[in-house]
Structures are given as structure tokens and as C-alpha cells.
Design a protein around this motif. Structure first.
Motif, short mmCIF file in Angstrom:
data_model
loop_
_atom_site.label_atom_id
_atom_site.label_comp_id
_atom_site.label_asym_id
_atom_site.label_seq_id
_atom_site.Cartn_x
_atom_site.Cartn_y
_atom_site.Cartn_z
N HIS A 45 0.82 -1.22 0.00
CA HIS A 45 0.00 0.00 0.00
C HIS A 45 0.85 1.27 0.00
O HIS A 45 0.31 2.37 0.02
CB HIS A 45 -0.98 -0.01 1.18
N ALA A 60 2.84 2.06 -2.47
CA ALA A 60 3.26 2.32 -3.85
C ALA A 60 3.09 3.80 -4.21
O ALA A 60 4.04 4.46 -4.66
CB ALA A 60 2.47 1.43 -4.81
N ALA A 61 1.89 4.33 -3.99
CA ALA A 61 1.64 5.72 -4.41
C ALA A 61 2.55 6.68 -3.65
O ALA A 61 3.14 7.59 -4.23
CB ALA A 61 0.17 6.07 -4.18
N TRP A 87 6.09 6.68 -5.02
CA TRP A 87 6.22 7.49 -6.24
C TRP A 87 6.18 8.98 -5.90
O TRP A 87 6.93 9.79 -6.47
CB TRP A 87 5.12 7.15 -7.24
N HIS A 92 2.45 12.42 -17.32
CA HIS A 92 2.93 11.42 -16.36
C HIS A 92 4.34 10.94 -16.70
O HIS A 92 4.91 10.11 -16.02
CB HIS A 92 1.99 10.21 -16.33
N PHE A 95 5.17 7.98 -14.32
CA PHE A 95 4.72 8.01 -12.93
C PHE A 95 3.76 6.86 -12.65
O PHE A 95 2.78 6.66 -13.38
CB PHE A 95 4.03 9.35 -12.64
N GLY A 96 4.05 6.09 -11.61
CA GLY A 96 3.15 5.01 -11.19
C GLY A 96 3.37 3.69 -11.92
O GLY A 96 2.78 2.69 -11.53
N ARG A 153 -2.70 7.43 8.15
CA ARG A 153 -4.00 6.74 8.15
C ARG A 153 -4.58 6.74 9.55
O ARG A 153 -3.87 6.46 10.51
CB ARG A 153 -3.83 5.26 7.74
N TRP A 158 2.42 5.69 9.91
CA TRP A 158 2.87 4.31 9.89
C TRP A 158 4.12 4.17 9.04
O TRP A 158 4.18 4.73 7.93
CB TRP A 158 1.77 3.42 9.29
N HIS A 191 9.55 -1.96 10.39
CA HIS A 191 8.60 -1.87 9.28
C HIS A 191 7.18 -2.15 9.76
O HIS A 191 6.93 -3.14 10.43
CB HIS A 191 9.01 -2.91 8.21
N PRO A 197 0.54 19.99 2.70
CA PRO A 197 1.34 19.35 1.66
C PRO A 197 2.46 20.28 1.18
O PRO A 197 2.25 21.47 1.00
CB PRO A 197 0.35 19.10 0.53
N MET A 208 1.05 14.67 -2.95
CA MET A 208 -0.08 13.93 -3.53
C MET A 208 -0.77 13.02 -2.53
O MET A 208 -1.99 12.91 -2.52
CB MET A 208 0.41 13.10 -4.72
N THR A 209 0.01 12.35 -1.69
CA THR A 209 -0.57 11.32 -0.82
C THR A 209 -0.73 11.78 0.63
O THR A 209 -1.40 11.11 1.40
CB THR A 209 0.32 10.06 -0.81
#
Lengths: 221, 123, 308
Positions: free
Chosen positions: C63, C65-66, C69, C93, C110-111, C138, C143, C161, C190, C247-248
Motif C-alpha cells: 500500500h 506504492a503511491a 512514487w 505522467h 509516474f506510477g 492513516r 505508519w 517496518h 502538503p 499527492m498522498t
């Protein structure tokens, strides 16, 4: 904002949000009410880009054609039909689902009720109210540095009242979440309604908190 | 594995930690719908390992209750994760030699939810 | 190994007061965020060597991944803004990355993992001196979702981890500091970047003091084998940056290690006096946590004598 004309230069900051997709979810249910569809459009684009499983439930929402091009959309004709829709969708959602609602408080409450009925834990239920929560009764506030005394009307937030008299105050989420508008509370007892423990730091969230009944507040503004 | 009434009458899957293989947790959870709770019962070591598997497959802390049947916490067998070679192994007590690399380890009071294990610090 | 020995005049001396208490001590970050020292190429080569020898110096949850990037693009863009010979061009992208210093030229989408030779975090992590950690946000918590950490100071990325911010800091005294720090990080907008400094003392100039490598450095440290305090004992400063990824909303945690021999500390009387004062007044639980029970007084005595 309403004084702006085409061609005017504006200063923009990058968007901030406390309403972001949860990356551990196996399935995302996006519930849009009216113009509350706006942040969920970004969610849908994000999920489509990454290939996440998601679906949209919409009531009275614009941009349906954009959403339909991204993934499955179910449209409810009115709020009551939406309530009928929510039960089965939430009740049969796969393991690891999250639900995100943006719209009026009534819709958020309906989704929360459906999630509760399906025994979801609160951590899987996310909402961004499009309309501020109803405010409490009137009170007075003294702005110490500005040497002003301002009456905050019933239904008006402290932040709105400060804006009304032209005193600059920072703000962002207007939900008591981001902490941007926290201001020193110098005097009076507040009815703290924020989620960032402003009281612990002797401060008050202008966007959501009010005076306790019968109190006058003094703040460092 | 059996279904029992959970908190707020939520449907709840009870897992006997001594009997359920952590590798079976993923497929089991994938058959559930959101709203189910998990109750993990058994000795400390097996409960931690099964909880790690449940968390890895998307369960939230709020959805898991555990009941440890070991009489006194910390006296039974625990999984220790060797910080030097990353080998997890069962042991008792507060010191152990890693069977993977032979390093002597002190068992720290630091637990990983992901490994279901205590940290083994090379001496 | 001469990893980041800080021979340049810009050593980030970490002690702002004559006494030290564990605190969040963050300040707004100032450019450059990413350090390029005189031994840059050596540090990067060492980073790759450690990672290649021990693949578990890198972890990434599916989870993450995003956010990985997000971290990659932030880091490459930052390098392009701060460093010469480095550029990042973007067309939708599609990106073209050029790092002339390292002879790296890479186009990627990207991605799309298939367009990079390795995971986005190790691709970026091999090209910066800093260790890279991605903390996912989250449920009002952070985390440890991913990272490439080869210069850990007495911790293990592979063990940590998946931990929450509170769990990560379980072994640190003053847990309340980290409750407040997490709340602060979750409120960061952000793109915001903050900096904090952490410090310790060590018997050598190894940047890699991970638990993973402790069989290599632990025995000497336990025996306190020191022949020449001034050249062997080093002040270890960790320049930590905390960035809210655009972004995230994940928090990118960068840790740069800068080592300075005590002889070089002694050469700056104000630093020397401050370090002596801090070591003399260190609370017992901090002294124990930083493992300075013997090394602390040894360093303080040496610094005092060097000024006689």
C-alpha cells in the motif's frame, strides 16, 4: 472571491486535505451529495489511475459523465432513495472497504448510520461536511491585540465574526481539524469543539469553538 | 474457527491461535464482508503471530480483540526477531542465541505488530 | 570509511543550549535540504554497497506504492532545484531524469513500476546521501510503510517496518514528545518541510550503526576500545527533514548523518564548551538511551583537557 473579475491575478496555495483515500483499502465507496462531488472526483481519478477497486453513489451530483468514464456510478433520485441504496452496498462491501462521504450533514449521518448498522468501525468511515455544523448561541469576544469587542451571533462562527469586522485570522479546514486557526485564549471559558486539543495548549479553534454559556471570551488576535 | 457474537453484536470470527495457521488467515478474511470482527485466543506467541497475519490482511486494531491464555504475560514462549540476521525464532527468557546466525541476543521490550515478535538486540 | 565526515565549514552543530532534553525541536527547513558533501560520491557508493549486500535495508508495503512514487518525484525535483548537473523534465505522467554527476539518465512513467530499474524509493535513495523513510498517514496516525535506511543509529528498519509512530518511538524516553510530534506532522500542509537535529557520540566514523550491522561495530563499542579519543570518537549529528508529500499526504522522513571527530569539535571552543556542558548535565534516562554512560564522561574529560 466574488469581487474577482476575469483576468485578475490570484495567489493560490497547494490544496490541503484531511479527507484522503486510505491506501490500505481493498474497496472504496464514494458517496457524493450535490456539489460535495468535488473532492470525490479527485478520489475517483486517483483510484482509476492506480487501478483501485471503487464505486460511486451519487445524489443530486453534477459531473456524472466524468465519474462514469472513471468507474461504476449508481445514482439515487433523492435522499430517501440514497438511504435505501446505502444499506445493501455498505452491508455487502468486501473486507477492507472504506466509505467516504462529501455532502450535507444529513447525507453524512445517513452513511454513518448505514455503516453502524453493518457494524463497521469508525476508522473505515470518512466524511467531509460541505455545510458547517450548526452553531450555538450568541456570545461576545474581546480581540486583545486589535482592541475590539465583537458580538458573535447565533449560527455564526467565531471565525466569521472576526472576518466580518476585518481582523485577519488564519484558517484552513473550518472543521476544527487542521489547527491552522488556533489562537491564544486569554480569558473566559470556551466550549471547545475542535479535534486538535486546542484547550490543552490554552488556545481556541476559531472555526468551530464558542464561548461556554454566559461566558465572554478574550483571544490573542 | 467459529462465529461468536462480538462487540455491538457485530459478527465475529473467533480464531484459536494454537490451531489456525497464520497462512490461512488471508483467504479466510477475504471471504468476510467489512463489519466483521476478529477474536484471537491462545498463548501469547501464537496470538501475536495470528494478529500479525490479520493486520497484514487489512484488519484494523479496532476490529481485533485478543485473549492471551498464557498465565503470566512474558513468562511463556515468545517469538524473537534477530536484528542481525532477521531470523524469527521461538524462545523463553530475556536472552537467547540466534539459531540463524549464532549471535547472542538480549530480548528487548519492543514488539513488532508486523512480525508478531520481540526485538532481539545483539549483545 | 570517511562517510560524511563534515570537514566543510558548514557542520550542523546540533546543540542549541547548554543542557539537552529530548524534544521535537523542529524548525522550518531551508535550502539546501539534500546535502552534497565533499565525499558525496563515496557516501553514495557506500549506500549502494550496503543495500546490495543486505536487501532488507529496504522495505515497502504494497500500500506504499503511491507514496513511494510521491517521494521519488519530490526527491528528484528537489535535487534538480538544488544541485548542478541534475534535471527533471516532465510531460504529463512521463518524466526524464538526468543526473550527470552519477551518469544516470532515466525516462519513467509516474506510477508504472516497469519503467524504473528498481523500486522508486531505492532508485531515489541511491542518489541522495540521506536515508529515506515514508510514513503513511492513516486513521490519525503515521505508519512506517516504506524506506531505504542504511545508516540507522541503533535501530533496524526491517524490524520497525509497519509500526505506528508511537510504536517506533517506544524505546525512546519522553513518549509524550512523540505524541505531540505526530499530531504536528499530521497537521503539516502538503509541500511543507521541517528540519530537526539529533545527536550522539560514537567510537568511530561508521555512518552505519544499524542493529543489522551491530555484530560489526557492537563488540568494540562495548569494550570501549579507544586509543586516541580526539580522532576516533565522533560527534554524530543527524540532520532530519520532515516533508509532507503533496499527492498522498504521507510524511517523507529524511535522515542525513554528519560525523565530526572530537578534535574538530575541540577546534571550535564554543562547540566544545557546549558539548561538555550538555554531557555533564545529561539526565540519566537520556544518557542511558544514548548509551553515553561511559563514552559521555570520556568525551567530556578529553574536551576539558584539550583546552587546558
Amino acid at each position: 472571491m466574488h469581487d474577482l473579475r476575469p483576468g485578475d491575478r490570484v495567489r493560490a496555495r497547494s490544496p490541503r486535505s484531511s479527507f484522503t483515500p486510505v491506501e490500505t483499502a481493498a474497496h472504496h465507496i464514494l458517496v457524493a451529495g450535490g456539489v460535495g462531488v468535488t473532492p470525490l472526483l479527485s478520489h475517483a481519478r486517483w483510484h482509476a489511475f492506480w487501478g483501485h477497486s471503487f464505486e460511486v453513489l451519487a445524489v443530486g451530483a453534477p459531473h456524472l459523465d466524468v465519474l462514469r468514464a472513471l468507474g461504476p456510478v449508481t445514482v439515487a433520485r433523492d435522499r430517501r432513495k440514497m438511504a435505501d441504496l446505502l444499506g445493501p452496498v455498505v452491508g455487502t462491501a468486501p473486507w477492507k472497504s472504506h466509505v467516504y462521504t462529501c455532502g450535507p450533514p444529513g447525507l453524512i449521518a445517513a452513511v454513518a448510520a448505514a455503516a453502524r448498522a453493518a457494524h463497521w468501525v469508525g476508522a473505515r468511515v470518512h466524511a467531509e461536511p460541505f455545510v458547517a455544523e450548526p452553531a450555538g448561541g450568541p456570545f461576545e469576544v474581546v480581540l486583545r491585540r486589535s482592541r475590539r469587542r465583537v458580538r458573535v451571533a447565533a449560527g455564526e462562527t467565531l471565525l466569521d465574526a472576526v472576518d466580518r469586522v476585518g481582523v485577519a485570522a488564519p484558517r484552513l479546514c473550518r472543521q476544527g481539524v487542521c489547527g491552522e486557526c488556533l489562537t491564544g485564549l486569554v480569558g473566559g471559558t470556551a466550549d471547545h469543539r475542535d479535534h486538535v486539543d486546542a484547550a490543552e495548549e490554552g488556545r481556541i479553534a476559531l472555526c468551530v469553538s464558542r464561548a461556554a454559556p454566559g461566558e465572554t471570551l478574550e483571544i490573542d488576535l | 474457527m467459529r462465529t461468536v457474537p462480538g462487540v455491538d453484536l457485530a459478527p465475529c470470527l473467533e480464531l484459536d491461535a494454537a490451531a489456525v495457521d497464520p497462512d490461512d488467515v488471508g483467504p479466510t478474511l477475504a471471504r468476510l464482508t467489512t463489519g466483521w470482527r476478529l477474536r484471537i485466543v491462545g498463548p501469547e506467541r501464537e496470538v501475536l503471530l495470528l494478529r500479525a497475519a490479520a493486520l497484514a490482511h487489512g484488519a484494523l486494531d479496532e476490529e481485533i480483540t485478543t485473549e492471551i491464555t498464557t498465565e503470566v504475560l512474558g513468562t511463556g514462549v515468545r517469538t524473537v526477531y534477530c536484528a542481525a540476521c532477521h531470523h524469527p525464532f521461538p524462545t523463553t527468557g530475556t536472552a537467547a542465541r540466534c539459531p540463524g546466525c549464532g549471535t547472542d541476543l538480549d530480548v528487548a521490550d519492543h514488539v513488532s505488530r508486523r512480525h508478531g515478535a520481540f526485538l532481539g538486540v545483539p549483545r | 570509511m570517511s562517510g560524511a565526515t563534515g570537514k566543510d565549514s558548514s557542520y550542523p552543530f546540533p546543540l542549541a543550549h547548554d543542557t539537552y532534553r529530548i524534544s521535537a525541536n523542529v524548525e522550518p527547513a531551508a535550502a539546501p535540504i539534500l546535502h552534497v558533501g565533499a565525499d558525496h560520491a563515496d557516501v553514495l557508493a557506500l549506500r549502494s554497497r550496503i543495500l546490495d549486500g543486505e536487501p532488507r535495508r529496504f522495505v515497502a508495503a504494497p500500500h506504499a506504492a503511491a507514496a513511494s512514487w510521491d517521494a521519488l518525484v519530490w526527491l528528484l525535483d528537489r535535487m534538480a532545484r538544488e544541485q548542478a548537473g541534475v534535471s527533471l523534465e516532465r510531460d504529463g505522467h512521463r518524466y526524464r531524469w538526468t543526473n550527470a554527476r552519477l551518469g544516470v539518465e532515466q525516462e519513467f512513467v509516474f506510477g508504472d513500476a516497469s519503467t524504473l530499474p528498481e523500486h522508486p524509493l531505492t532508485f531515489a535513495g541511491r542518489q541522495v546521501e540521506e536515508d529515506v523513510v515514508v510514513l503513511g498517514a492513516r486513521g490519525d496516525r503515521l505508519w512506517l510503510d516504506a524506506g531505504m535506511v542504511v545508516f540507522a543509529s541503533v535501530w533496524s528498519l526491517a524490524f520497525d517496518h509497519g509500526m505506528s509512530f508511537a510504536e517506533l518511538h517506544g524505546p525512546v524516553p519522553s513518549p509524550e514528545v512523540f505524541v505531540r510530534a505526530e499530531r504536528f506532522l499530521l497537521r503539516m500542509p502538503p509541500g511543507d518541510a521541517w528540519r530537526r537535529l539529533n545527536w550522539g557520540l560514537q567510537l568511530d566514523d561508521r555512518p552505519d550503526l544499524s542493529l543489522d550491522a551491530s555484530p560489526a561495530w557492537g563488540p568494540r563499542r562495548r569494550r570501549l576500545e579507544v586509543h586516541d579519543v580526539g580522532s576516533e570518537v565522533h560527534l554524530r549529528t543527524e540532520v532530519q527533514h520532515l516533508v509532507r508529500l503533496p499527492m498522498t499526504g504521507a510524511v517523507l522522513f529524511l535522515i542525513g548523518v554528519r560525523l565530526l571527530p572530537l578534535a574538530a569539535v575541540a577546534a571550535v571552543p564554543a562547540w566544545s564548551a557546549r558539548l561538555v556542558s550538555v554531557l555533564d548535565t545529561l539526565p540519566a534516562e537520556v544518557r542511558s538511551y544514548k548509551d553515553l554512560g561511559v563514552l559521555g564522561p570520556m568525551a567530556a574529560d578529553w574536551l576539558r583537557r584539550s583546552h587546558e
